[in-house]
Design an enzyme around this catalytic site. Structure first.
Site, PDB file in Angstrom:
ATOM      1  N   CYS A  89      27.621  39.220  45.374  1.00 23.75           N
ATOM      2  CA  CYS A  89      28.598  38.143  45.359  1.00 23.75           C
ATOM      3  C   CYS A  89      28.158  36.997  46.274  1.00 23.75           C
ATOM      4  O   CYS A  89      27.157  36.347  46.018  1.00 23.75           O
ATOM      5  CB  CYS A  89      29.981  38.680  45.703  1.00 23.75           C
ATOM      6  SG  CYS A  89      31.313  37.589  45.146  1.00 23.75           S
ATOM      7  N   HIS A  91      30.918  43.426  42.151  1.00 25.05           N
ATOM      8  CA  HIS A  91      31.355  44.374  43.171  1.00 25.05           C
ATOM      9  C   HIS A  91      31.464  45.763  42.533  1.00 25.05           C
ATOM     10  O   HIS A  91      31.763  45.893  41.351  1.00 25.05           O
ATOM     11  CB  HIS A  91      32.721  43.979  43.722  1.00 25.05           C
ATOM     12  CG  HIS A  91      32.707  42.724  44.530  1.00 25.05           C
ATOM     13  ND1 HIS A  91      32.116  42.644  45.771  1.00 25.05           N
ATOM     14  CD2 HIS A  91      33.215  41.489  44.259  1.00 25.05           C
ATOM     15  CE1 HIS A  91      32.267  41.416  46.242  1.00 25.05           C
ATOM     16  NE2 HIS A  91      32.926  40.693  45.350  1.00 25.05           N
TER      17      HIS A  91
END
Length: 497
Positions: free
Chosen positions: A338, A436
């Site tokens: 991310c 994630h």
């Protein structure tokens, strides 16, 4: 076996970090085991750890964990308001899974929209109650913050609306537990005290029999039964809600295992991405922003962050960026997830000042990508294949910004089920992704660890199997030390197992 309808149960606290989230997760699993269909609920959560629901919306990670313990998919009704701190005084407000803007603490708590937010919270609870039985409600912080009573959305006003049986959870490990329980009860109004049906003493160390007199004193002072004294445990692993738990994590490398360092960022988010590595017996996971410790690691992971540019600036300032680049050149593995993925690129730009006042910063230059921050947040669960393989993997995305590949010879990391792509890799030692939970997939862990496993002979770690085992161990632990018969009596239902 037919089941009665149970009244909602709320686990409220004498303070923050007394164990409400974990106790609520335990009861979600217990009620599931006992044939009910429970669901978790927390009206308002403040956390940087969040999760994407199946319909692509955002909630606090704790409620996603509790839903997993309850054996159901998570939804925004379980956490209608999520506050994600962007600084010491400002939070991003996520309402019903979507970003509603940034607000200072003063504006949020003193604003004119409290009635609207209260209606949203009540509506979410009503939808859950119509479908599940019982609702396991988690409070926030201390229920004795009487200065916030008129603005409170999550504690006793919520219990009153839900007609919930409130169980007060206190942390004896901090000391002064009798005073904290009695003080909390005395600060409640008479109407609020009537809702408190039981007390749980949490995190006890030593011989529980030595606290028998303490239990009697609490019951005599508060005129509320103590339902149990739960011993402190270290051998049951449930994903943590708050970054305060990072203080308990390892900070340095050790010999004899694959050393994986997660770079400690000021605005780090979603650190539950690394729970699977922490449980894998082949790995020693530690967190650090010390350049000497980072140099000792075999694998370096830059995690997600709520403020990519601010943390990237800090990494350059404290020398960690140079240490990561040097480690890669020395043959170490470097991974970005991310915000960490964005940092590994050539440049991160914020022309619309989504994050702050910084227009742009050069990245670490290890991946041929360029990121531009955008105002709209991406939140979705994804199914994908990793690194050209065929195994189905799962994860979720929560990010702001669009990342474009700047080199024609770069390799795509992941292929999503809808045919779109995610991430990039330059070789087996450097890749980045927006997903994630990517490390929850065994094929990814095996890819990551393979270069370092020549001396280790252990089986692949199954994280889903591990989590199920932990929820069941937690439920057994609570059953052993809390009177479930009294709990069911409080909830006005026959004790049926």
């Amino acid at each position: 076996m037919s089941k009665h309808t149970l009244c909602p149960i709320m686990f409220a606290g004498t303070g923050s970090d007394v164990g409400k989230s974990v106790v609520a997760a335990a009861f979600c699993r217990i009620f599931l085991q006992d044939g009910y269909r429970p669901a978790p609920f927390k009206a308002q959560n403040m956390a940087l750890n969040s999760y994407a629901t199946p319909d692509g919306l955002e909630i606090g990670r704790a409620q996603a964990v509790q839903a997993e313990a309850a054996g159901i998919p998570c939804s925004t009704d379980m956490n209608p308001i999520l506050l994600k701190p962007t600084s010491d005084r400002v939070c991003q407000v996520v309402l019903n899974g979507k970003v509603a803007g940034n607000k200072s603490a003063a504006d949020y708590f003193n604003g004119t929209d409290r009635d609207r937010l209260r209606k949203e919270v009540h509506a979410a609870f009503d939808r859950l109650r119509a479908e599940f039985n019982p609702i396991v409600i988690e409070g926030a912080g201390s229920i004795a913050e009487v200065n916030l009573r008129s603005r409170d959305l999550v504690n006793m006003p919520m219990a009153q609306y839900a007609k919930a049986a409130v169980i007060l959870v206190a942390d004896i490990d901090r000391g002064g537990v009798i005073a904290s329980v009695y003080g909390t009860m005395m600060l409640l109004s008479e109407e609020e005290r009537k809702l408190v049906k039981g007390i749980i003493i949490n995190k006890f160390r030593g011989d529980i029999s030595l606290f028998t007199d303490g239990v009697k004193i609490i019951e005599e002072l508060c005129r509320v039964p103590v339902l149990g004294v739960i011993p402190y445990f270290k051998d049951i692993h449930i994903e943590a809600e708050d970054s305060v738990m990072l203080d308990l994590k390892s900070r340095s490398a050790i010999d004899g295992k694959v050393n994986v360092v997660v770079v400690l960022l000021r605005h780090m988010s979603n650190f539950t991405d690394f729970d699977v590595l922490e449980r894998d017996e082949r790995v020693h996971l530690f967190y650090s922003n010390n350049v000497e410790e980072i140099a000792k690691a075999d694998i370096i992971i830059i995690p997600g962050t709520k403020s990519t540019l601010a943390d990237l600036y800090e990494l350059r300032k404290n020398g960690v960026a140079s240490a990561i680049i040097r480690a890669y050149r020395d043959g170490k593995t470097v991974v970005g997830i991310c915000g960490g993925y964005q940092m590994l690129g050539m440049e991160v730009c914020d022309p619309h000042h989504v994050e702050g006042k910084i227009d742009a910063l050069p990245g670490l230059g290890l991946l041929p990508v360029r990121t531009t921050m955008q105002g709209e947040k991406v939140t979705k669960q994804v199914t994908f294949t990793f690194g050209g393989g065929k195994a189905e993997c799962k994860g979720y995305e929560i990010h702001m910004g669009e990342t474009e590949i700047t080199a024609s010879n770069a390799s795509t990391l992941n292929i999503l089920a809808d045919g779109s792509t995610d991430g990039v890799q330059v070789d087996n030692r450097c890749f980045g992704t927006y997903i994630h939970g990517i490390l929850d997939n065994a094929v990814v862990i095996d890819h990551l660890l393979t270069p370092y496993l020549s001396q280790l002979e252990t089986r692949t770690f199954d994280y889903n199997e591990f989590k199920e085992e932990q929820y069941n161990k937690l439920a057994a632990h609570i059953r052993q030390h809390v009177s479930m018969e009294k709990v069911y009596e409080i909830l006005d239902v026959r004790y049926e197992i």
